[in-house]
Design an enzyme around this catalytic site. Sequence first.
Site, PDB file in Angstrom:
ATOM      1  N   ARG A 121       0.815  -1.233   0.000  1.00 33.33           N
ATOM      2  CA  ARG A 121       0.000   0.000   0.000  1.00 33.33           C
ATOM      3  C   ARG A 121       0.843   1.274   0.000  1.00 33.33           C
ATOM      4  O   ARG A 121       0.387   2.342   0.432  1.00 33.33           O
ATOM      5  CB  ARG A 121      -0.967   0.021   1.184  1.00 33.33           C
ATOM      6  CG  ARG A 121      -1.921  -1.149   1.161  1.00 33.33           C
ATOM      7  CD  ARG A 121      -3.138  -0.927   2.019  1.00 33.33           C
ATOM      8  NE  ARG A 121      -4.054  -2.034   1.833  1.00 33.33           N
ATOM      9  CZ  ARG A 121      -4.030  -3.158   2.543  1.00 33.33           C
ATOM     10  NH1 ARG A 121      -3.144  -3.307   3.500  1.00 33.33           N
ATOM     11  NH2 ARG A 121      -4.889  -4.108   2.306  1.00 33.33           N
ATOM     12  N   LYS A 143       3.717  11.569 -11.641  1.00 32.99           N
ATOM     13  CA  LYS A 143       2.888  10.711 -12.502  1.00 32.99           C
ATOM     14  C   LYS A 143       3.553   9.341 -12.586  1.00 32.99           C
ATOM     15  O   LYS A 143       4.750   9.252 -12.887  1.00 32.99           O
ATOM     16  CB  LYS A 143       2.769  11.309 -13.903  1.00 32.99           C
ATOM     17  CG  LYS A 143       1.729  12.403 -14.000  1.00 32.99           C
ATOM     18  CD  LYS A 143       1.444  12.760 -15.444  1.00 32.99           C
ATOM     19  CE  LYS A 143       0.384  13.840 -15.524  1.00 32.99           C
ATOM     20  NZ  LYS A 143       0.183  14.319 -16.909  1.00 32.99           N
ATOM     21  N   GLU A 185      11.102  19.008 -25.026  1.00 29.88           N
ATOM     22  CA  GLU A 185      10.391  19.390 -23.794  1.00 29.88           C
ATOM     23  C   GLU A 185      10.978  20.682 -23.213  1.00 29.88           C
ATOM     24  O   GLU A 185      10.260  21.504 -22.643  1.00 29.88           O
ATOM     25  CB  GLU A 185      10.457  18.271 -22.743  1.00 29.88           C
ATOM     26  CG  GLU A 185       9.862  16.944 -23.184  1.00 29.88           C
ATOM     27  CD  GLU A 185       8.331  16.879 -23.173  1.00 29.88           C
ATOM     28  OE1 GLU A 185       7.681  17.844 -22.707  1.00 29.88           O
ATOM     29  OE2 GLU A 185       7.788  15.868 -23.657  1.00 29.88           O
ATOM     30  N   LYS A 227       8.275  23.339 -13.834  1.00 30.50           N
ATOM     31  CA  LYS A 227       7.430  22.149 -13.611  1.00 30.50           C
ATOM     32  C   LYS A 227       6.954  22.102 -12.150  1.00 30.50           C
ATOM     33  O   LYS A 227       5.787  21.817 -11.872  1.00 30.50           O
ATOM     34  CB  LYS A 227       8.214  20.879 -13.966  1.00 30.50           C
ATOM     35  CG  LYS A 227       7.450  19.615 -13.646  1.00 30.50           C
ATOM     36  CD  LYS A 227       7.031  18.837 -14.847  1.00 30.50           C
ATOM     37  CE  LYS A 227       6.035  17.753 -14.490  1.00 30.50           C
ATOM     38  NZ  LYS A 227       6.177  16.557 -15.285  1.00 30.50           N
ATOM     39  N   GLU A 237      -3.627  17.562 -12.269  1.00 28.18           N
ATOM     40  CA  GLU A 237      -3.968  17.941 -13.647  1.00 28.18           C
ATOM     41  C   GLU A 237      -5.457  18.229 -13.850  1.00 28.18           C
ATOM     42  O   GLU A 237      -6.093  17.728 -14.776  1.00 28.18           O
ATOM     43  CB  GLU A 237      -3.504  16.848 -14.630  1.00 28.18           C
ATOM     44  CG  GLU A 237      -3.368  17.368 -16.045  1.00 28.18           C
ATOM     45  CD  GLU A 237      -2.681  16.393 -17.001  1.00 28.18           C
ATOM     46  OE1 GLU A 237      -1.879  15.565 -16.548  1.00 28.18           O
ATOM     47  OE2 GLU A 237      -2.948  16.498 -18.192  1.00 28.18           O
ATOM     48  N   ARG A 241      -2.008  22.252 -14.915  1.00 24.49           N
ATOM     49  CA  ARG A 241      -1.006  21.270 -15.328  1.00 24.49           C
ATOM     50  C   ARG A 241      -1.178  20.844 -16.783  1.00 24.49           C
ATOM     51  O   ARG A 241      -0.232  20.361 -17.420  1.00 24.49           O
ATOM     52  CB  ARG A 241      -1.048  20.047 -14.383  1.00 24.49           C
ATOM     53  CG  ARG A 241       0.090  19.066 -14.625  1.00 24.49           C
ATOM     54  CD  ARG A 241       0.278  18.076 -13.502  1.00 24.49           C
ATOM     55  NE  ARG A 241       1.343  17.138 -13.809  1.00 24.49           N
ATOM     56  CZ  ARG A 241       1.898  16.334 -12.941  1.00 24.49           C
ATOM     57  NH1 ARG A 241       1.493  16.322 -11.693  1.00 24.49           N
ATOM     58  NH2 ARG A 241       2.862  15.508 -13.300  1.00 24.49           N
ATOM     59  N   ASN A 245       1.052  19.872 -21.567  1.00 27.55           N
ATOM     60  CA  ASN A 245       0.744  19.042 -22.733  1.00 27.55           C
ATOM     61  C   ASN A 245       0.810  19.818 -24.050  1.00 27.55           C
ATOM     62  O   ASN A 245       0.310  19.338 -25.069  1.00 27.55           O
ATOM     63  CB  ASN A 245      -0.647  18.417 -22.574  1.00 27.55           C
ATOM     64  CG  ASN A 245      -0.655  17.403 -21.456  1.00 27.55           C
ATOM     65  OD1 ASN A 245       0.114  16.445 -21.477  1.00 27.55           O
ATOM     66  ND2 ASN A 245      -1.480  17.624 -20.453  1.00 27.55           N
ATOM     67  N   HIS A 248       1.482  18.017 -27.209  1.00 26.05           N
ATOM     68  CA  HIS A 248       1.338  16.583 -26.928  1.00 26.05           C
ATOM     69  C   HIS A 248       0.070  15.991 -27.536  1.00 26.05           C
ATOM     70  O   HIS A 248       0.057  14.810 -27.885  1.00 26.05           O
ATOM     71  CB  HIS A 248       1.349  16.334 -25.413  1.00 26.05           C
ATOM     72  CG  HIS A 248       2.728  16.449 -24.808  1.00 26.05           C
ATOM     73  ND1 HIS A 248       3.524  17.565 -24.978  1.00 26.05           N
ATOM     74  CD2 HIS A 248       3.455  15.584 -24.049  1.00 26.05           C
ATOM     75  CE1 HIS A 248       4.672  17.378 -24.334  1.00 26.05           C
ATOM     76  NE2 HIS A 248       4.662  16.188 -23.771  1.00 26.05           N
ATOM     77  N   HIS A 252       1.015  13.047 -29.712  1.00 26.61           N
ATOM     78  CA  HIS A 252       0.692  11.659 -29.360  1.00 26.61           C
ATOM     79  C   HIS A 252       0.048  10.941 -30.542  1.00 26.61           C
ATOM     80  O   HIS A 252       0.304   9.751 -30.764  1.00 26.61           O
ATOM     81  CB  HIS A 252      -0.266  11.607 -28.165  1.00 26.61           C
ATOM     82  CG  HIS A 252       0.428  11.845 -26.857  1.00 26.61           C
ATOM     83  ND1 HIS A 252      -0.224  12.265 -25.725  1.00 26.61           N
ATOM     84  CD2 HIS A 252       1.729  11.712 -26.492  1.00 26.61           C
ATOM     85  CE1 HIS A 252       0.639  12.392 -24.739  1.00 26.61           C
ATOM     86  NE2 HIS A 252       1.834  12.070 -25.184  1.00 26.61           N
ATOM     87  N   HIS A 264       9.203  10.025 -28.873  1.00 24.71           N
ATOM     88  CA  HIS A 264       8.314  10.977 -28.210  1.00 24.71           C
ATOM     89  C   HIS A 264       8.689  12.445 -28.483  1.00 24.71           C
ATOM     90  O   HIS A 264       7.867  13.242 -28.924  1.00 24.71           O
ATOM     91  CB  HIS A 264       8.317  10.692 -26.703  1.00 24.71           C
ATOM     92  CG  HIS A 264       7.460  11.612 -25.911  1.00 24.71           C
ATOM     93  ND1 HIS A 264       6.084  11.521 -25.895  1.00 24.71           N
ATOM     94  CD2 HIS A 264       7.767  12.665 -25.108  1.00 24.71           C
ATOM     95  CE1 HIS A 264       5.592  12.463 -25.111  1.00 24.71           C
ATOM     96  NE2 HIS A 264       6.591  13.175 -24.618  1.00 24.71           N
TER      97      HIS A 264
END
Length: 357
Positions: A121, A143, A185, A227, A237, A241, A245, A248, A252, A264
């Site tokens: 946990r 993330k 990035e 960041k 997000e 946040r 993206n 992105h 993507h 990427h």
Amino acid sequence: MKQLQVGLEDRAYPILIREGLLSEVGEELKLRKIAKRYIIIADDHVAELFGGQLVESLRKVNIPVDLLTFPRGEASKNLTTIGRLISALAQLGVDRQDALIALGGGVTGDITGFAAAIYMRGIPFVQVPTTLLAQVDSSVGGKTGVDIPEGKNLVGCFYQPQAVFIDTLVLGQLPREELLNGLAEVVKYGVINDLDFFNFLLSNQKDILALEPAIVEAVIAHCCTIKARVVEADEREADLRRILNYGHTLGHAVEAASNFTIPHGMAISMGMVAVNTIAMGKGLLAAEKAQRIKDALQGFGLPVAIPPELDRCQMTELLKSDKKSVGGRPFFVLPIQIGKVIISDEVDDALIARAFG
Ligand code: GLY
């Protein structure tokens, strides 16, 4: 050496950036008393490159340490790898006083963070990112997760590390393509948040590409600061946040339509240029500013045009099924100046088609 803080109340943590830090992680862990014992998780390639150095840095200060590996690549980012890793942790008798160390790029950070979040946990973990992309983006912000056959990153959770240790020296060992992935990035941060930083990147392109240590340290620290501020304001997000993206949503779709043969960062570079077409089409961004962004990306050697052989219909469908789309409506991060963006899902199909070119 630079030290920053991600200010998330009881989940706050430091980011340390220093040339040669990999050999000093043991001392830093000793000082910070995060755990009694550490399990390093790395892919087989990174384990070979840097595993010995990290293990030695813990051993020399008498911290017990083990190293677990998995096969290199995005294909390992799945529940099978997680199952294997957590069984290995149980067999090693790992308990809640122990912690994991993610040594590697984004895949390793995502896998290790997720394993740490669900084993018993939740046990602590720290990030030791070894790619530029992981150093400026994925190692900060919590993330974690894995892919399932139905889509990338569909399983996971937000789970913050206890610390991030960034050694700029490791970047010298990266293939050039990996460096470019991260640079896309880096440019992103300038466009979404900071015109001065964007101008700094342009003035220092040669030194950045040559990995001049002081410049690289400053660039990574600046990206991590942006960041950290974004994550502090919107950890999960819900709103702000989403600006991370930028490029992105379209990127993507490019990545997926190429069956992930386009890396990427390259796809994000194409996605940034493409979404600027949408921003111009909506009358939000001046053509001269879009051109500056394109020039900056090209100056770093990044691709800016979506290859003509990629299926435009497939990319449009992929956009609508993206996990971040709501009710089939993708959202777009649209620059209105360099350093300022807005978010909109009001983009018609004709404009999307124009953006794909
Ligand atoms: N890489 C985007 C984020 O961390 O939100």
